[in-house]
Design a protein around this motif. Sequence first.
Motif, short mmCIF file in Angstrom:
data_model
loop_
_atom_site.label_atom_id
_atom_site.label_comp_id
_atom_site.label_asym_id
_atom_site.label_seq_id
_atom_site.Cartn_x
_atom_site.Cartn_y
_atom_site.Cartn_z
N TYR A 32 0.83 -1.20 0.00
CA TYR A 32 0.00 0.00 0.00
C TYR A 32 0.87 1.26 0.00
N LEU A 33 1.68 1.40 -1.03
CA LEU A 33 2.64 2.49 -1.08
C LEU A 33 2.65 3.10 -2.50
N ASN A 34 2.53 4.42 -2.52
CA ASN A 34 2.50 5.16 -3.79
C ASN A 34 3.63 6.18 -3.82
N PHE A 87 7.74 12.19 -3.29
CA PHE A 87 7.12 11.81 -2.02
C PHE A 87 6.57 10.40 -2.11
N GLN A 89 3.81 7.72 -0.18
CA GLN A 89 2.55 7.86 0.57
C GLN A 89 1.96 6.48 0.81
N SER A 91 -1.28 4.04 1.89
CA SER A 91 -2.74 4.01 1.98
C SER A 91 -3.19 2.72 2.67
N THR A 94 -5.77 4.81 7.57
CA THR A 94 -5.88 6.24 7.84
C THR A 94 -5.33 6.54 9.23
N PRO A 95 -4.69 7.69 9.43
CA PRO A 95 -4.52 8.75 8.44
C PRO A 95 -3.48 8.38 7.40
N TRP A 96 -3.85 8.52 6.11
CA TRP A 96 -2.88 8.30 5.07
C TRP A 96 -1.74 9.30 5.22
N PHE A 98 2.40 10.76 4.28
CA PHE A 98 3.41 10.94 3.26
C PHE A 98 4.80 10.92 3.90
N GLN A 100 8.63 12.63 3.98
CA GLN A 100 8.98 14.05 4.06
C GLN A 100 9.48 14.62 2.74
N GLY B 44 6.15 19.36 3.57
CA GLY B 44 5.65 18.20 2.85
C GLY B 44 4.13 18.19 2.75
N LEU B 45 3.62 17.06 2.32
CA LEU B 45 2.19 16.90 2.08
C LEU B 45 1.51 16.28 3.30
N TRP B 47 -2.30 14.66 4.25
CA TRP B 47 -3.68 14.32 3.93
C TRP B 47 -4.60 14.91 5.01
N VAL B 104 -4.75 -0.49 -4.53
CA VAL B 104 -4.63 0.36 -3.34
C VAL B 104 -5.23 1.71 -3.66
N VAL B 105 -5.41 2.53 -2.63
CA VAL B 105 -5.90 3.89 -2.83
C VAL B 105 -4.71 4.80 -3.13
N SER B 106 -4.84 5.59 -4.19
CA SER B 106 -3.85 6.62 -4.47
C SER B 106 -4.59 7.85 -4.95
#
Lengths: 107, 120
Positions: A32-34, A87, A89, A91, A94-96, A98, A100, B44-45, B47, B104-106
Amino acid sequence: DIQLTQSPSSLSASVGGRVTITCRASQSINNYLNWYQQTPGKAPNLLIYAASSLQSGVPSRFSGSRSGTDFTLTISSLQPEDFATYFCQQSYSTPWTFGQGTKVEIK
Amino acid sequence: EVQLVESGGGLVQPGGSLRLSCATSGFTFSNYNMNWVRQAPGKGLEWVSYISSDSSNIYYADSVKGRFTISRDNAKNSLFLQMDSLRAEDTAVYYCARSLMIVVVSFDYWGQGTPVTVSS
């Protein structure tokens, strides 16, 4: 919360060079990594989803892999448009969250 | 062409409120889950919030829970973020982002962002 730690925070590389960025998760997140690319003043752009699947329209010089809780983004031959911040991220839950970010600069 | 266009950002005093909007086009909005993601200056980002396609599932980051409210209007292809009790640490560019659910969710499409500054 799941923490993602990217390394390095920044790197310098030459056009045509090979770049590897690592993202370590604080616990198992399966695949689960983007990965996203962001250039200054722009929104992030999805490159890789599910650890190793290339998003439609993304050049094949980008690839992703996983070993346990370590994930790697590789750019096989760096192009001028690839100088950006990357980056990861997760998934998985939650919380999803990122990583740094890793800034790739021109050498 | 998929497009997401945020609006509603600006300068607001601490404790104030803002309502962000995200107008979408180029896809069937009612079929997609949506998100807000923010980025503080030079950072950074993060959510912020998620809403399912039919509004039946909503999640928030702990940092905004109880202060922000996400909603959508499928008839108008629009996503919203009501931000109350704003704090200096809420200063950021706010992006709306579409959820892609393949394995997966992206976040596969993003708007250009709308800046929010919380300052007296």
